[in-house]
Design a protein around this motif. Structure first.
Motif, PDB file in Angstrom:
ATOM      1  N   ILE A  14      89.162  61.624  54.941  1.00 28.61           N
ATOM      2  CA  ILE A  14      89.767  62.679  55.754  1.00 28.61           C
ATOM      3  C   ILE A  14      89.145  64.031  55.416  1.00 28.61           C
ATOM      4  N   TRP A  15      88.943  64.292  54.127  1.00 29.45           N
ATOM      5  CA  TRP A  15      88.346  65.566  53.724  1.00 29.45           C
ATOM      6  C   TRP A  15      86.890  65.671  54.142  1.00 29.45           C
ATOM      7  N   GLY A  16      86.200  64.550  54.248  1.00 30.86           N
ATOM      8  CA  GLY A  16      84.832  64.586  54.761  1.00 30.86           C
ATOM      9  C   GLY A  16      84.805  65.131  56.178  1.00 30.86           C
ATOM     10  N   GLY A  17      85.758  64.676  57.009  1.00 29.65           N
ATOM     11  CA  GLY A  17      85.859  65.201  58.366  1.00 29.65           C
ATOM     12  C   GLY A  17      86.313  66.641  58.403  1.00 29.65           C
ATOM     13  N   MET A  18      87.085  67.036  57.401  1.00 34.13           N
ATOM     14  CA  MET A  18      87.599  68.394  57.342  1.00 34.13           C
ATOM     15  C   MET A  18      86.488  69.427  57.299  1.00 34.13           C
ATOM     16  N   PHE A  19      85.393  69.141  56.593  1.00 35.32           N
ATOM     17  CA  PHE A  19      84.310  70.111  56.462  1.00 35.32           C
ATOM     18  C   PHE A  19      83.703  70.445  57.821  1.00 35.32           C
ATOM     19  N   ILE A  78      83.320  59.486  48.414  1.00 36.17           N
ATOM     20  CA  ILE A  78      83.298  59.023  49.795  1.00 36.17           C
ATOM     21  C   ILE A  78      83.205  60.217  50.737  1.00 36.17           C
ATOM     22  N   GLN A  79      83.690  61.352  50.268  1.00 38.77           N
ATOM     23  CA  GLN A  79      83.703  62.572  51.083  1.00 38.77           C
ATOM     24  C   GLN A  79      82.327  62.986  51.608  1.00 38.77           C
ATOM     25  N   PRO A  80      81.279  63.056  50.756  1.00 34.95           N
ATOM     26  CA  PRO A  80      79.981  63.503  51.278  1.00 34.95           C
ATOM     27  C   PRO A  80      79.373  62.542  52.283  1.00 34.95           C
ATOM     28  N   ILE A  81      79.710  61.256  52.168  1.00 36.08           N
ATOM     29  CA  ILE A  81      79.184  60.287  53.129  1.00 36.08           C
ATOM     30  C   ILE A  81      79.731  60.599  54.515  1.00 36.08           C
ATOM     31  N   VAL A  82      81.050  60.752  54.597  1.00 35.58           N
ATOM     32  CA  VAL A  82      81.692  61.052  55.875  1.00 35.58           C
ATOM     33  C   VAL A  82      81.298  62.445  56.353  1.00 35.58           C
ATOM     34  N   GLY A  83      81.322  63.430  55.438  1.00 33.06           N
ATOM     35  CA  GLY A  83      80.993  64.798  55.812  1.00 33.06           C
ATOM     36  C   GLY A  83      79.562  64.949  56.310  1.00 33.06           C
ATOM     37  N   SER A  84      78.627  64.299  55.635  1.00 28.47           N
ATOM     38  CA  SER A  84      77.222  64.408  56.031  1.00 28.47           C
ATOM     39  C   SER A  84      76.968  63.742  57.382  1.00 28.47           C
ATOM     40  N   LEU A  85      77.545  62.564  57.565  1.00 28.78           N
ATOM     41  CA  LEU A  85      77.340  61.845  58.827  1.00 28.78           C
ATOM     42  C   LEU A  85      77.967  62.590  60.005  1.00 28.78           C
ATOM     43  N   LEU A  86      79.175  63.118  59.807  1.00 32.87           N
ATOM     44  CA  LEU A  86      79.818  63.863  60.888  1.00 32.87           C
ATOM     45  C   LEU A  86      79.117  65.204  61.132  1.00 32.87           C
ATOM     46  N   GLY A  87      78.613  65.846  60.057  1.00 32.29           N
ATOM     47  CA  GLY A  87      77.865  67.075  60.223  1.00 32.29           C
ATOM     48  C   GLY A  87      76.595  66.846  61.034  1.00 32.29           C
TER      49      GLY A  87
END
Length: 291
Positions: free
Chosen positions: A18-23, A252-261
């Motif tokens: 969830i925090w990955g998407g938050m960024f 897990i956060q940077p994986i989601v954050g990087s992909l969504l970014g």
């Protein structure tokens, strides 16, 4: 015990995702609402949602000075300082870099757990941390195109340090305290800390396009999902997994954050992204396997 650790793993992974998407959401909205005001708004929404969740679950509330002091300190250090530094750092850098740099959190958690929880890291904790750190370095590469980026990275490191301290402090709170009560009270502490600043700068909020669906949905996501739900999942997960290396799931956060970014904001992925991704996932596997 095993079921509890599995539940804790699921809760920690869910919060980190969830925090990955938050960024991405923060990067998209922070140009319209400055960091401090944005954090205040997300906590205002989050506090209302958390109170509603506590009412629906009819939790039993507990009150004693020692635990309330810990909650208050966690609210100042984590919910206030860490989140303001995090959103400022994301504003100055990028959603991808914001999600990656804050993965220094597990390292700081291991260091704080040693003196505060008497949980001395074991060999597999250091192996896991080493793999994760290498993975983060491979992903980040040398993304420092301006002074703003460097300042952003420094803010993100402060965010990681303070979030790690908060995560360790939460584990000192009596298990009698329901996770919803802890999360709600820490959120209220952050609101109290930020309200004077928001009050002084009240004109900033007058310029926000409140009728825009983009603004409304962003604040709702940040408040209801990435604050109320994710904070609750993280706090519960820390208690259930109960390990000095539990913060490794934060990666897990940077994986989601990087992909969504990359997908939503067209931020380019570094050449070593998938190599770094593999190393981070391996570090999580080592942590889960050896505890």
């Amino acid at each position: 015990m095993k079921k509890t650790r599995v539940l804790g793993s699921v809760e920690l992974v869910s919060a980190a995702a969830i925090w990955g998407g938050m960024f991405v959401v923060v990067k998209a909205i922070v140009t319209e609402i400055p960091p401090i005001q944005l954090v205040w708004l997300r906590y205002l929404v989050g506090a209302v949602v958390l109170l509603g969740m506590a009412w629906v679950r009819r939790i039993q509330w507990h009150w004693d000075w020692s635990n309330l002091m810990l909650i208050g300190l966690a609210g100042v250090v984590g919910d206030t300082l860490s989140i303001v530094a995090q959103e400022t750092g994301t504003w100055l850098s990028s959603a991808q870099l914001g999600s990656v740099v804050t993965t220094a959190t597990p390292a700081f958690m291991m260091l704080f757990s040693w003196p505060l929880l008497q949980q001395r890291p074991k060999w597999h904790h250091w192996v896991s941390l080493g793999l994760a750190s290498l993975g983060v370095w491979v992903i980040v590469g040398h993304q420092f195109p301006s002074r703003h980026f460097i300042l952003g990275v420094l803010c993100l490191l402060v965010a990681a340090l303070t979030w790690a301290l908060m995560s360790v402090l939460l584990q000192l709170i009596s298990p009698e305290y329901d996770g919803l009560q802890v999360t709600f009270l820490a959120t209220v502490v952050a609101l109290v800390c930020l309200t004077p600043v928001v009050g002084i700068q009240h004109r900033v909020l007058q310029t926000v396009a409140w009728g825009s669906p983009h603004v409304f949905l962003s604040i709702f996501y940040l408040g209801a999902v990435s604050t109320a739900l994710a904070f609750f999942l993280w706090n519960q997960g820390l208690r259930h997994f109960n390990s000095p290396a539990s913060g490794i799931f934060f990666l897990i956060q940077p994986i989601v954050g990087s992909l969504l970014g990359w997908w939503c904001l067209q931020e380019p992925l570094s050449g070593g992204f998938f190599v770094g991704l593999g190393l981070i996932l391996l570090s999580v596997l080592v942590t889960y396997r050896f505890g």
